[in-house]
Design an enzyme around this catalytic site. Structure first.
Site, PDB file in Angstrom:
ATOM      1  N   GLU A  59       0.987  -1.064  -0.084  1.00  0.00           N
ATOM      2  CA  GLU A  59      -0.026  -0.237   0.057  1.00  0.00           C
ATOM      3  C   GLU A  59       0.930   1.225  -0.022  1.00  0.00           C
ATOM      4  O   GLU A  59       0.875   1.996   0.919  1.00  0.00           O
ATOM      5  CB  GLU A  59      -1.144  -0.127   1.093  1.00  0.00           C
TER       6      GLU A  59
ATOM      7  N   GLU B  92      -6.597  -7.012  -1.984  1.00  0.00           N
ATOM      8  CA  GLU B  92      -6.930  -6.863  -0.610  1.00  0.00           C
ATOM      9  C   GLU B  92      -8.381  -6.398  -0.631  1.00  0.00           C
ATOM     10  O   GLU B  92      -9.009  -5.592  -1.154  1.00  0.00           O
ATOM     11  CB  GLU B  92      -6.317  -6.105   0.340  1.00  0.00           C
TER      12      GLU B  92
END
Length: 389
Positions: free
Chosen positions: A185, A290
């Site tokens: 991320e 995710e």
């Protein structure tokens, strides 16, 4: 000079392409959802290259704590066996540089052990390199303690040597990763403050973040030429981020996205259009690497749940059937991206049950995710597993 001309050309092409794009809409309510939903007759996962789960907690729960999981019929089985039987073909694992004693599931020793189990089951595995001793995400990208005093060039060199060592150890035990993430991320870069960036500014990209990412990319490819390298962005509104990746010559193969309705929007149409545009503009494939959806607002321990009613999408109730329907629709959405550019969906930590009993009060020794797992509070598989068949 040649580099600057190339970047200008890329920028102009991207702007022109943006103006020519037509929005393609995925119908939000094309399936009626209620608590009596049966498994889809037309398997939504069909055609996806990767049908995955992040099972990083499996080591802590099964190996360290001796936890037992169960198939839907009540028969005991290992997490990897249950996943395999449901047509899961990719398992994602996270790796921290030097995790503390309570997070050894993120150590290289644990990753290597789990990788061997995954490959032995006939599944592929994906490795997420956090380049940290702890969680790395958009709000936290802390350098490993042992790297904290390194200069920029020393950090770039360390990324190379560390990544090369990890890849070599995996190669030596014949566990080739299908995909490796350089960072986790990385909306604002990683290894802060040295490689902290903004998607809205050129600051720190050129000859800094660019070199750091490419150092990791090249290290992976030097050991595993056919392994794909992913850049992972939290959310789908990543236009400026990937534009700058292109502008500054950052190397990668796959775009990875986190998409949680709680934080990143509740429109499958938006998800489709964004992923379609981004993969088209830059000629890449993508994975929703995710995601998660609660099946209840209840809880099995005292650690506060992260996901709750804020995740609710109309037509997808917070029930086991609604969770299954959400996953099926997301798989359909990703699979629908033209040119086979949508290649996978990975569910995050469907195994993070309340493993430390009902009295646990902290997510560090309990679970803040048990209402979004793919197991009920008795650790029995929910019908969401059917979405992967």
């Amino acid at each position: 000079m040649k580099k600057n001309v190339t970047r200008l050309f890329i920028a102009l092409v991207c702007l022109l392409w943006t103006g020519c794009q037509q929005e393609i809409v995925v119908e939000e309510g094309n399936v009626k959802h209620d608590d009596n939903i049966a498994a889809s007759a037309n398997a939504r996962a069909s055609g996806l290259t990767y049908r995955g789960m992040d099972l990083s907690y499996a080591y802590k729960i099964e190996t360290q704590r001796g936890g037992k999981f169960y198939y839907a019929n009540g028969t005991a089985g290992t997490l990897f066996d249950i996943a395999k039987s449901s047509n899961v073909n990719l398992v994602r694992l996270r790796l921290w540089v030097n995790p503390d004693a309570s997070h050894q599931e993120c150590s290289l020793a644990a990753v290597k052990e789990q990788a061997k189990k995954i490959v032995a089951k006939g599944m592929q595995f994906m490795l997420t390199l956090h380049y940290s001793d702890t969680w790395a995400d958009p709000g936290t990208q802390t350098k490993p303690a042992a790297w904290s005093s390194l200069t920029q060039q020393q950090l770039i060199d360390k990324i190379w040597s560390y990544t090369t060592d990890v890849m070599t150890q995996l190669k030596n035990q014949s566990t080739t990763p299908a995909i490796v993430q350089i960072g986790n991320e990385i909306n604002q870069g990683f290894l802060w403050p040295t490689f902290k960036v903004s998607a809205d500014s050129d600051t720190n990209w050129d000859n800094s973040f660019e070199y750091a990412i490419n150092s990791g990319y090249n290290a992976v490819k030097a050991v595993f030429p056919n392994t794909k390298v992913m850049l992972h962005y939290a959310g789908i509104w990543a236009d400026n981020f990937f534009w700058r990746c292109s502008k500054f010559g950052i190397q990668y193969d796959i775009m990875g996205f986190s998409w949680y309705p709680e934080w990143h929007g509740k429109s499958f149409s938006d998800a489709y259009n964004q992923l379609n545009n981004l993969t088209s503009w830059y000629s890449k494939t993508c994975i929703v690497v995710e995601t998660a959806y609660p099946w209840t607002t209840g809880y099995a321990d005292q650690a506060s749940n992260v996901l709750g009613s804020g995740s609710l999408i109309s037509g997808y109730p917070l029930t086991p059937a609604g969770q299954q329907a959400f996953l099926e629709q997301l798989m359909t959405t990703v699979k629908s991206i033209p040119g086979s550019r949508g290649i996978g969906v990975v569910y995050w930590e469907p195994d993070w049950t309340a493993y430390n009993g009902p009295s646990a009060t902290n997510w560090e020794n309990g679970s803040s995710w048990e209402n979004a797992t793919l197991f009920d509070f008795n650790w029995k598989a929910l019908q969401g597993f059917s979405a992967f068949n």
